[in-house]
Design a protein around this motif. Structure first.
Motif, PDB file in Angstrom:
ATOM      1  N   GLY A 285       0.807  -1.207   0.000  1.00 53.32           N
ATOM      2  CA  GLY A 285       0.000   0.000   0.000  1.00 53.32           C
ATOM      3  C   GLY A 285       0.846   1.265   0.000  1.00 53.32           C
ATOM      4  N   GLN A 286       0.152   2.390  -0.051  1.00 55.58           N
ATOM      5  CA  GLN A 286       0.806   3.686  -0.068  1.00 55.58           C
ATOM      6  C   GLN A 286       0.210   4.581   1.016  1.00 55.58           C
ATOM      7  OE1 GLN A 286      -0.968   2.758  -3.115  1.00 55.58           O
ATOM      8  NE2 GLN A 286       0.789   1.446  -3.577  1.00 55.58           N
ATOM      9  N   THR A 287       0.946   5.616   1.337  1.00 54.87           N
ATOM     10  CA  THR A 287       0.452   6.633   2.253  1.00 54.87           C
ATOM     11  C   THR A 287       0.993   7.974   1.796  1.00 54.87           C
ATOM     12  OG1 THR A 287       0.272   7.297   4.583  1.00 54.87           O
ATOM     13  CG2 THR A 287       2.393   6.432   3.854  1.00 54.87           C
ATOM     14  N   ASP A 288       0.361   9.048   2.213  1.00 49.98           N
ATOM     15  CA  ASP A 288       0.879  10.367   1.872  1.00 49.98           C
ATOM     16  C   ASP A 288       2.012  10.740   2.824  1.00 49.98           C
ATOM     17  OD1 ASP A 288      -0.972  10.555  -0.139  1.00 49.98           O
ATOM     18  OD2 ASP A 288      -1.624  12.572   0.402  1.00 49.98           O
ATOM     19  N   ILE A 289       3.007  11.417   2.270  1.00 51.83           N
ATOM     20  CA  ILE A 289       4.137  11.913   3.044  1.00 51.83           C
ATOM     21  C   ILE A 289       4.300  13.395   2.771  1.00 51.83           C
ATOM     22  CG2 ILE A 289       5.338   9.692   3.011  1.00 51.83           C
ATOM     23  CD1 ILE A 289       7.190  10.897   0.836  1.00 51.83           C
ATOM     24  N   ALA A 290       5.065  14.048   3.612  1.00 50.63           N
ATOM     25  CA  ALA A 290       5.370  15.466   3.413  1.00 50.63           C
ATOM     26  C   ALA A 290       6.576  15.588   2.503  1.00 50.63           C
ATOM     27  CB  ALA A 290       5.637  16.144   4.748  1.00 50.63           C
ATOM     28  N   ILE A 291       6.412  16.254   1.366  1.00 49.34           N
ATOM     29  CA  ILE A 291       7.564  16.500   0.493  1.00 49.34           C
ATOM     30  C   ILE A 291       8.053  17.940   0.629  1.00 49.34           C
ATOM     31  CG2 ILE A 291       6.802  14.739  -1.119  1.00 49.34           C
ATOM     32  CD1 ILE A 291       6.085  17.073  -3.050  1.00 49.34           C
ATOM     33  N   GLY A 292       7.236  18.796   1.248  1.00 49.85           N
ATOM     34  CA  GLY A 292       7.631  20.172   1.494  1.00 49.85           C
ATOM     35  C   GLY A 292       6.925  20.676   2.733  1.00 49.85           C
ATOM     36  N   SER A 293       7.541  21.626   3.421  1.00 44.48           N
ATOM     37  CA  SER A 293       6.938  22.130   4.654  1.00 44.48           C
ATOM     38  C   SER A 293       7.520  23.496   4.989  1.00 44.48           C
ATOM     39  CB  SER A 293       7.200  21.162   5.812  1.00 44.48           C
ATOM     40  OG  SER A 293       6.659  21.660   7.025  1.00 44.48           O
ATOM     41  N   ALA A 294       6.705  24.309   5.665  1.00 44.09           N
ATOM     42  CA  ALA A 294       7.173  25.606   6.171  1.00 44.09           C
ATOM     43  C   ALA A 294       6.367  25.960   7.412  1.00 44.09           C
ATOM     44  CB  ALA A 294       7.014  26.696   5.110  1.00 44.09           C
ATOM     45  N   GLY A 295       7.061  26.496   8.402  1.00 45.47           N
ATOM     46  CA  GLY A 295       6.391  26.917   9.633  1.00 45.47           C
ATOM     47  C   GLY A 295       6.016  25.794  10.561  1.00 45.47           C
ATOM     48  N   LEU A 296       6.642  24.633  10.418  1.00 45.54           N
ATOM     49  CA  LEU A 296       6.246  23.460  11.203  1.00 45.54           C
ATOM     50  C   LEU A 296       7.468  22.736  11.749  1.00 45.54           C
ATOM     51  CD1 LEU A 296       3.891  21.456  11.998  1.00 45.54           C
ATOM     52  CD2 LEU A 296       4.500  20.200   9.916  1.00 45.54           C
ATOM     53  N   LYS A 297       7.328  22.212  12.940  1.00 48.23           N
ATOM     54  CA  LYS A 297       8.328  21.310  13.501  1.00 48.23           C
ATOM     55  C   LYS A 297       8.128  19.955  12.840  1.00 48.23           C
ATOM     56  CE  LYS A 297      10.096  19.592  17.922  1.00 48.23           C
ATOM     57  NZ  LYS A 297       9.930  19.601  19.393  1.00 48.23           N
ATOM     58  N   VAL A 298       8.971  19.612  11.870  1.00 51.28           N
ATOM     59  CA  VAL A 298       8.709  18.428  11.052  1.00 51.28           C
ATOM     60  C   VAL A 298       9.085  17.132  11.761  1.00 51.28           C
ATOM     61  CG1 VAL A 298       8.932  19.686   8.887  1.00 51.28           C
ATOM     62  CG2 VAL A 298      10.954  18.618   9.892  1.00 51.28           C
ATOM     63  N   VAL A 299      10.022  17.213  12.694  1.00 47.39           N
ATOM     64  CA  VAL A 299      10.445  16.031  13.455  1.00 47.39           C
ATOM     65  C   VAL A 299      10.416  16.385  14.930  1.00 47.39           C
ATOM     66  CG1 VAL A 299      12.322  14.409  13.953  1.00 47.39           C
ATOM     67  CG2 VAL A 299      11.924  15.171  11.604  1.00 47.39           C
ATOM     68  N   ASN A 300       9.800  15.530  15.735  1.00 51.52           N
ATOM     69  CA  ASN A 300       9.762  15.744  17.177  1.00 51.52           C
ATOM     70  C   ASN A 300      10.759  14.806  17.835  1.00 51.52           C
ATOM     71  OD1 ASN A 300       8.932  16.671  19.710  1.00 51.52           O
ATOM     72  ND2 ASN A 300       7.380  15.073  19.895  1.00 51.52           N
ATOM     73  N   SER A 301      11.990  15.250  17.950  1.00 46.83           N
ATOM     74  CA  SER A 301      13.038  14.398  18.507  1.00 46.83           C
ATOM     75  C   SER A 301      12.857  14.238  20.013  1.00 46.83           C
ATOM     76  CB  SER A 301      14.417  14.996  18.219  1.00 46.83           C
ATOM     77  OG  SER A 301      15.424  14.212  18.837  1.00 46.83           O
ATOM     78  N   LEU A 302      12.780  12.984  20.443  1.00 49.38           N
ATOM     79  CA  LEU A 302      12.667  12.671  21.874  1.00 49.38           C
ATOM     80  C   LEU A 302      13.983  12.160  22.437  1.00 49.38           C
ATOM     81  CD1 LEU A 302       9.183  10.906  21.849  1.00 49.38           C
ATOM     82  CD2 LEU A 302       9.702  13.304  22.345  1.00 49.38           C
ATOM     83  N   SER A 303      15.049  12.274  21.653  1.00 51.57           N
ATOM     84  CA  SER A 303      16.368  11.817  22.105  1.00 51.57           C
ATOM     85  C   SER A 303      16.768  12.571  23.372  1.00 51.57           C
ATOM     86  CB  SER A 303      17.403  12.066  21.008  1.00 51.57           C
ATOM     87  OG  SER A 303      18.686  11.665  21.434  1.00 51.57           O
ATOM     88  N   GLY A 304      17.226  11.802  24.355  1.00 50.49           N
ATOM     89  CA  GLY A 304      17.644  12.394  25.619  1.00 50.49           C
ATOM     90  C   GLY A 304      16.560  12.425  26.673  1.00 50.49           C
ATOM     91  N   THR A 305      15.329  12.032  26.297  1.00 45.61           N
ATOM     92  CA  THR A 305      14.246  11.968  27.274  1.00 45.61           C
ATOM     93  C   THR A 305      14.079  10.527  27.753  1.00 45.61           C
ATOM     94  OG1 THR A 305      12.535  11.632  25.591  1.00 45.61           O
ATOM     95  CG2 THR A 305      13.117  13.904  26.146  1.00 45.61           C
ATOM     96  N   GLN A 306      13.103  10.293  28.602  1.00 41.25           N
ATOM     97  CA  GLN A 306      12.845   8.960  29.142  1.00 41.25           C
ATOM     98  C   GLN A 306      11.407   8.554  28.872  1.00 41.25           C
ATOM     99  OE1 GLN A 306      13.834   9.281  33.333  1.00 41.25           O
ATOM    100  NE2 GLN A 306      15.969   8.733  32.970  1.00 41.25           N
ATOM    101  N   ASP A 307      11.202   7.232  28.745  1.00 37.78           N
ATOM    102  CA  ASP A 307       9.837   6.735  28.605  1.00 37.78           C
ATOM    103  C   ASP A 307       9.199   6.599  29.981  1.00 37.78           C
ATOM    104  OD1 ASP A 307      10.784   4.379  29.777  1.00 37.78           O
ATOM    105  OD2 ASP A 307      10.814   3.247  27.905  1.00 37.78           O
ATOM    106  N   ALA A 308       7.971   6.054  30.005  1.00 32.62           N
ATOM    107  CA  ALA A 308       7.229   5.965  31.267  1.00 32.62           C
ATOM    108  C   ALA A 308       7.895   5.042  32.275  1.00 32.62           C
ATOM    109  CB  ALA A 308       5.801   5.492  30.986  1.00 32.62           C
ATOM    110  N   TYR A 309       8.814   4.178  31.797  1.00 22.94           N
ATOM    111  CA  TYR A 309       9.502   3.248  32.694  1.00 22.94           C
ATOM    112  C   TYR A 309      10.890   3.741  33.074  1.00 22.94           C
ATOM    113  CZ  TYR A 309       5.796  -0.007  31.413  1.00 22.94           C
ATOM    114  OH  TYR A 309       4.575  -0.602  31.224  1.00 22.94           O
TER     115      TYR A 309
END
Length: 327
Positions: free
Chosen positions: A142-166
């Motif tokens: 199957g296919q899905t839509d992806i972002a090929i262009g963007s402006a004014g948006l946080k395109v990636v929400n990096s969680l590196s350096g944080t902790q999970d619920a455990y």
């Protein structure tokens, strides 16, 4: 977090030169608010920019291709001029006049930025813009839509350096926000409803705004750099590239230790064949004066050539016809 998405309906057929922002604002059921994201399909962007081509679709795909990744029958997965890896270079023959095809803009982020600038000024609100297109996924049907262009948006929400619920440390968790927005918008717009715009409301407010556009954060940030791309060629296509001695464009140079790895892959029997690296030349020498050693030397030489090509190592391979004694 609760999201609301709705399609902007009743938009007429888009033609070259059309003002997409005017078409959007003219069909909104309610005004945009600060924090909204407007998803625009690449198809209407291509039409408005006049990226409509007549002629042979396969020739257009070839023209838009930078690197062939994989080919199976008539299907080609390629890296296109916008840096996107997708089927048919993103060339689209659907929802356009028969005999014509649509190509993608060379710089989708720049197009998104122009739309964002105009929309923000004319609507008087702080919004974001995402350009969407349809793509397949490796290992998934199957296919899905992806972002090929963007402006004014946080395109990636990096969680590196944080902790999970455990309490476990997160190192590589990076939700692709722009892609997820594009996929959600496609569910609302559909493929055959001629709905070129979708409004998304409810994202965290700090994900949307001028600071992301000023930093020129765009969908290009979702593209994996060549030196991180572990799947730059299909399995069969990688073998063909080696056999044709045709090095595809867009790959990084050989990594440190590549020569040693290639020599290891050659799998030379130390009692039958010697392999030495002299500068940029692998020298293969039989250690015995018999047919078995000569055949083994030929086998090792070919494995060196294949291994060197796979690792993009700029070396040649020489086979000595005399045994190591010098005869």
């Amino acid at each position: 977090m609760s999201l609301t998405l709705w399609p902007v309906t009743g938009v007429r057929e888009v033609r070259e030169g059309d003002d997409l922002v005017a078409l959007l604002l003219g069909r909104l059921d309610e005004p945009l608010r600060d924090g909204d994201v407007v998803v625009v399909t690449s198809k209407v962007v291509s039409k408005a920019l006049g990226l409509v081509t007549t002629g042979d679709r396969e020739a257009v795909i070839t023209r838009e291709t930078v690197r062939l990744v994989a080919r199976r029958g008539a299907t080609r997965i390629v890296r296109n001029r916008a840096g996107l890896t997708m089927a048919a270079a993103g060339v689209d023959a659907s929802n356009t006049t028969p005999g014509t095809v649509l190509t993608l803009p060379r710089d989708p982020d720049a197009v998104a930025y122009d739309l964002w600038t105009s929309l923000r000024r004319r609507a008087g609100v702080e919004v974001a813009v995402v350009l969407s297109d349809t793509a397949g996924r490796a290992w998934r049907r199957g296919q899905t839509d992806i972002a090929i262009g963007s402006a004014g948006l946080k395109v990636v929400n990096s969680l590196s350096g944080t902790q999970d619920a455990y309490g476990n440390a997160l190192h590589v968790t990076e939700p692709a926000v722009a892609d997820e927005i594009a996929g959600a918008a496609e569910l609302v717009a559909g493929k055959t409803s001629h709905t070129p715009f979708v409004v998304v409301r409810g994202l965290p407010r700090h994900w949307v705004g001028d600071h992301w556009a000023t930093a020129r954060t765009g969908a290009r940030d979702l593209l994996r750099p060549d030196d991180e791309d572990l799947f730059g060629l299909g399995a069969r296509d990688a073998v063909e590239a080696v056999l044709e001695q045709d090095e595809p464009a867009g790959f990084p140079p050989a990594e440190s230790g590549a020569a040693e790895r290639v020599q290891e892959l050659a799998d030379a029997d130390p009692g039958v064949v010697a392999v030495d690296l002299d500068g940029a030349v692998f020298r293969v020498t039989p250690l015995r004066d018999d047919a078995t050693a000569l055949i083994a030397a030929g086998r090792v030489a070919e494995r060196l050539r294949v291994g060197a090509a796979a690792h993009r190592l700029k070396v040649s391979v020489e086979v000595r016809t005399a045994v190591a004694t010098g005869r």
